[in-house]
Write a protein that holds these residues in place. Sequence first.
Motif: not given
Length: 483
Positions: A96-100, A155-162, A259-262, A275-287
């Motif tokens: 469950s990932r917070p998004f800012f 605003a912070v809301y939550y979505d799923g990440q996998f 942060s752990q918040t995307a 999106f700029v998202i923490p993923w597996q100890e790195k940061v994913l930017i897309g798309t």
Amino acid sequence: MKRSEMLKSVADTPEWDLIIIGGGATGLWCALDGASRGYKTLLLEKGDFVEGTSSRSTKLFHGGLRYLKQGRLGLIHEGLIERGYLAKNAPHLFTSRPFFLPFYSALDKPYYKLGMLLYDFLAGKLVLQKHRLLNRADSIAECPTLRSEGLKGGAVYYDGQFDDARFAIELAKTAANYGATLLNYCKVEELVKTSGKVSGVIATELDTNTPFNIRGKVIINATGIFSDELRKLDDRATPPIMVLSRGSHIIVDKKFLSSQTALIVPKTGDKRVIFVIPWQEKVLIGTTEAVVCEPSNNPKPSEEEISFLLEHAKLILTPYPKKEDILSSFAGIRPLVKSSHNKSSSKLSRNHEILISESGLVTIVGGKWTTGRKMAEDTLNRAFKKLLPCKTLPCKTKSLPLHKSPSFFSLPEIVHLAVEEEMALTAADILARRTRTLFLDIKQALALAPEVIRLMAPLLKKNSLWEAEELDKFNEYAKSYCV
Ligand SMILES: Cc1cc2nc3c(=O)[nH]c(=O)nc-3n(C[C@H](O)[C@H](O)[C@H](O)COP(=O)(O)OP(=O)(O)OC[C@H]3O[C@@H](n4cnc5c(N)ncnc54)[C@H](O)[C@@H]3O)c2cc1C
């Protein structure tokens, strides 16, 4: 999930209830749905499982906040309900990932508040966590590397990440546990017809070049961006229905998002969401969105897409990444369904469509990872009701827990599991999908490749010539991840 057993099962089974062509998200969900209902189910994938689009997503289980603006509440609701089932059935694969979402004008606040309330409301009881509104100081504390000039709050809301490729393997293993046969590196070359109705496929197992003539009662075309190719095998005159849109991502070090918040880049001029998202100890930017003409399982991001992502990251991050900071990049092609209204690809429907041809070929196209379960349920319901009404069985996947594989950390153990239990045949299978090293850091993947190949060779009974060829193949494959 042993490849030798899968091959034997294909050779020994006289007829299948269900043959699924394509081992992406859609095909794998269809395989699990079919096998868990009790159908004798076969899935054939021409490359590795989720080699194409389905391992190149933004890795979100979401309703799609951006569709609020388009008023597509039904689509969002469906995604949010599916997100809830995924959180329940696969908690080990779901974060469950917070998004800012930052705002720069006081007028934005009530507008965003309304949007967030609606997004939470549409999830109903399956909401992950309720949204929060933050003032400027709290916003900076939530996201320390966010640019703060002109920032009013957020605003912070939550979505799923996998992890899409890992999720796919667990889906495949669950389907196999329910009795499905799944074979990668097996390409469907032709459809077989009896009295004008599809009654099977001719396929080639590509590792040993073995042809198979396989009979089946219901045949599903779940080939994503290749759907039109399969539809043409069925009926050469059929008009194309696919629109192909490439989306690219870059990966950078986690120092750019401490942060752990995307983060969401709020306004991208052409209304895309970045999106700029923490993923597996790195940061994913897309798309991105770039219409393409040809389907490909290994497309490369263009220079323009990379520049576009860097420019937009610069708008909200400090420090911001430059080209030399990119650790890896990857692209995938969206399987969108044509609209008669000349819409741009970012506005084309993310709904799925099911078509059943005169000969009985069932094609499932569109949709997204998040709705894969529902897509499979709808497809099998429609297909069996129309083509085999005497054998309709109920769907079980709404509350079906997914398999959990053991986690290994040493390279020999990882390679052993991948080859012996997860049907990996190439270095890319292990470095791009059983692990995500190639997606996360191309230099590290290139450095590990010789050792991975050396460990694979005895397990696959291959010689030193294969090792040398496999290394060349991997180095070539990895080029599309370089910037
Ligand atoms: C950039 C990008 C970001 C995305 N982000 C998200 C996201 O965050 N969340 C979300 O929910 N969705 C997302 N999506 C959408 C999602 O990834 C796709 O909708 C989904 O992966 C499509 O899966 P598929 O199985 O239909 O297609 P594919 O993954 O393309 O699978 C089709 C398979 O069929 C195989 N095949 C083709 N021809 C044959 C043949 N003749 N014989 C055997 N096999 C064959 C192919 O090799 C391929 O593996 C994103 C998509 C893109 C491109």
